[in-house]
Design a protein around this motif. Structure first.
Motif, short mmCIF file in Angstrom:
data_model
loop_
_atom_site.label_atom_id
_atom_site.label_comp_id
_atom_site.label_asym_id
_atom_site.label_seq_id
_atom_site.Cartn_x
_atom_site.Cartn_y
_atom_site.Cartn_z
N PRO A 28 0.83 -1.09 -0.07
CA PRO A 28 -0.03 -0.04 -0.05
C PRO A 28 0.89 1.22 0.06
N PRO A 29 0.38 2.12 -0.50
CA PRO A 29 1.13 3.65 -0.53
C PRO A 29 1.52 4.24 0.90
N ARG A 30 2.60 4.67 1.15
CA ARG A 30 3.08 4.99 2.43
C ARG A 30 3.47 6.51 2.37
N LYS A 31 3.34 7.09 3.46
CA LYS A 31 3.72 8.66 3.45
C LYS A 31 5.16 8.87 3.10
N LEU A 53 11.42 8.21 9.40
CA LEU A 53 10.21 8.02 9.23
C LEU A 53 8.77 8.71 9.88
N ASP A 54 8.97 8.81 11.09
CA ASP A 54 7.94 9.51 11.94
C ASP A 54 8.16 10.89 11.47
N ASP A 55 9.10 11.42 11.26
CA ASP A 55 9.26 12.91 10.98
C ASP A 55 8.69 12.95 9.60
N VAL A 56 9.07 12.41 8.54
CA VAL A 56 8.53 12.66 7.47
C VAL A 56 6.77 12.32 7.51
N ALA A 57 6.46 11.34 8.13
CA ALA A 57 4.98 11.08 8.43
C ALA A 57 4.13 12.60 8.88
#
Length: 639
Positions: A28-31, A53-57
């Motif tokens: 599935p698409p991810r942020k 990853l969390d910062d990007v989300a």
């Protein structure tokens, strides 16, 4: 095979592995796909580290909130994009590359703060950001599992490339025009020109990507070897050409002629030869590898005026050097028979820093307060000639003898004559060198230099140098010719006013000498050579005879030689060239040797020998005619 496959996977660059993963969209698409799309759009070979990853989300969430806002104010989106790029500038968040350069963030800060001095840029930036918001809204309105986050990232990358280009366009054009033209183009002069923003932004966008240091499996060799920079040099020529067109449409009076860009492009064409020879990539005295790296550093910081100054400086140095090389090259090709070897001279001369510096000093506008521009142009000509002579002398081991050994002495005589003209401080209206008045041509050179029309100045300088050389050599030739025909005309100052242009016969003499040459590159003289040589000799003798006749010096020997040549009375058979009932191969060979050795006095003496032979033959024929007629009458009577 498994071992080889593992080795190959280790060798594949990081960005290539990323492309393989991007092709697999089963999940599935991810942020974090926003980052992948963004880095792909800006052509940045890197991966996102897992610990970010969390910062990007969170940052993507901010982008989503900015898209939901119904206000037409795009500043929330600019802030969101700013926080997104800030993550990619953190070294711990990027794998396989350096962090994202600060140029994008700088562009966002300037647009968001309204700190741009050009309203057109701010307006265009706001419109493009609004378009990005409208395009991204439908994506974020889809269900979580169907959103094309990578599409948002790609659009964001294209937006930031465009914003960076728009922000950098005006400063880049300012710097380039200032360095290349010597006069600063102000913001007021460019503010009303939409081309300066739109087309200039396209140039900056191209630079943004191209100026980044090369990466990948062979990155070490790409960074230090010359081959990697050849493509960049060709792109650089395209940048200057594109910027030239922008400035031409905005401020044509502030821009140098197109021929300077053409000269710059010609100089860059040497890059292929330099690369193939394995030399350092120093072209026209410019260490282009170092310059490109410096431009890349400035572009990464978003300092586009510095980039423009660097490109303008390179273009200026190379175009002036190319103009000097072109002038000297055309001059040497015109006055020698070695035009095929001029490329060797160019390669040698472009490695001389002193000659290139002289070229740069020669091809700049004259001081505005100069009251004698023609005389100052002659002084520039003197300096260029002197530097070229010294460089030729140092290159003589790598170029043909005629260019490396025989031309420098002639060039020293030319420089001495020019120096005498420059020293005449009170008289710049008459600049005579053996019948050639430099004044008009020198003034044309001065006018071309003041207009930055260096191509025209280069062509005129080449013609002037050729005329000076031919007149000095023509003077030596005529002295040898006349003295050996028993005429007391060894001092030709009285002939200067009517002799004038000696190029008419020296060019023909060179052609004759080339066809009569015996050398490792031409071992025989065939009938075709003989006919071509004698035809050129006829044209030379006719020009000399006409010139001297106009000076009230009818030379009967030349007249008889001309008659024989015009009547095609020679015969090339059995390895001999027969004329006047004798073999004239030896005198012709001596003439060819003198021309090839650039001993013009001796060449005049050799031609005088042929002329005197023609005269004696004519006199003998004249004396024999009555006797022949008497014998004919006696034969008729006896019959």
């Amino acid at each position: 095979m498994v071992g080889l496959a593992r080795i190959w996977l280790l060798l594949i660059p990081a960005y290539a592995r990323r492309e393989l993963h991007e092709g697999d969209v089963a999940g599935p698409p991810r942020k974090e796909d926003v980052v992948r799309g963004f880095l792909k759009a800006v052509d940045f070979p890197a991966n996102l580290a897992k610990n970010c990853l969390d910062d990007v989300a969170a940052s993507v969430g901010t982008l989503q909130d900015a898209c939901k806002a119904e206000s037409k104010d795009v500043r929330p989106m600019l802030v969101a994009l700013r926080s997104f790029t800030a993550i990619l500038q953190r070294p711990e968040c990027i794998e396989g590359s350096e962090p994202l350069p600060p140029a994008f963030s700088r562009a966002l800060d300037l647009v968001n703060a309204g700190a741009l001095e050009v309203p057109l840029v701010t307006q265009a930036a706001m419109q493009e950001t609004q378009a990005f918001v409208k395009k991204s809204q439908p994506v974020f309105q889809q269900k979580e599992g169907k959103r094309c986050y990578q599409c948002v990232g790609q659009d964001a990358g294209q937006l930031l490339l465009s914003l960076s280009g728009q922000v950098g366009a005006i400063p880049m054009l300012e710097g380039l025009a200032q360095a290349f033209n010597g006069a600063e183009v102000t913001l007021d002069q460019l503010m009303g020109c939409s081309d300066a923003v739109t087309k200039g932004a396209a140039v900056v966008k191209s630079m943004e990507i191209s100026l980044r240091p090369p990466k990948g499996i062979f990155w070490r060799f790409n960074r230090i070897g010359p081959m990697a920079f050849v493509k960049k040099l060709k792109e650089m020529a395209d940048w200057v050409h594109a910027a030239q067109e922008v400035l031409q449409s905005c401020q044509p009076q502030m821009l140098p002629p197109n021929e300077r860009v053409d000269a710059f492009k010609e100089a860059l064409q040497l890059a292929d030869d330099v690369s193939r020879n394995g030399q350092e990539l120093i072209i026209m005295g410019v260490d282009v590898a170092k310059k490109i790296q410096a431009m890349g550093a400035d572009a990464a910081k978003g300092d586009w005026k510095a980039v423009g100054l660097q490109i303008g400086s390179i273009a200026d140095l190379m175009s002036t050097a190319q103009s000097g090389l072109s002038a000297v090259g055309h001059f040497l090709a015109d006055v020698t028979t070695k035009s095929d070897d001029i490329s060797k001279v160019r390669v040698c001369m472009q490695q001389s820093q002193s000659f290139l510096q002289t070229c740069h000093g020669t091809f700049t506008p004259l001081p505005k307060q100069s009251s004698l521009p023609g005389k100052m142009a002659v002084a520039r000509l003197h300096d260029l000639l002197g530097s070229a002579e010294a460089t030729l002398s140092s290159c003589k081991s790598s170029i043909p003898r005629e260019l490396g050994n025989l031309m420098p002495p002639e060039m020293r005589v030319m420089a001495k004559s020019l120096d005498m003209i420059v020293r005449r401080a009170d008289d710049a209206t008459s600049m005579l060198i053996k019948g050639y008045d430099l004044a008009e041509d020198a003034n044309q050179v001065a006018a071309a230099l003041n207009k930055h029309n260096y191509g025209e100045a280069s062509e005129q300088i080449a013609l002037m140098l050729g005329q000076i050389n031919d007149n000095l050599n023509g003077d030596s030739f005529l002295k040898g010719l006349l003295a050996n025909m028993g005429n007391d005309f060894t001092e030709l100052s009285s002939l200067a006013s009517c002799v004038g242009d000696t190029q008419r016969f020296l060019s023909d003499l060179r052609t004759a000498g080339q066809n009569l040459e015996i050398s490792p590159r031409k071992w025989t003289i065939d009938k075709k050579n003989c006919d071509a040589a004698m035809e050129a000799l006829k044209d030379a003798v006719q020009a000399i005879h006409n010139m001297l006749s106009s000076c009230s010096h009818e030379i009967e020997a030349l007249k008889q030689l001309l008659k024989a040549l015009m009547g095609r009375q020679w015969d090339n058979a059995s390895g001999q060239i027969n004329m006047f009932k004798q073999n004239i191969g030896e005198p012709l060979w001596q003439l060819a040797q003198a021309i090839g050795g650039r001993d013009w006095t001796k060449a005049g003496q050799a031609l005088a020998h042929l002329a005197v032979t023609a005269l004696h033959h004519a006199e003998e024929a004249h004396e024999a005619a009555p006797k022949k007629q008497r014998l004919k009458r006696e034969a008729l009577v006896s019959h």
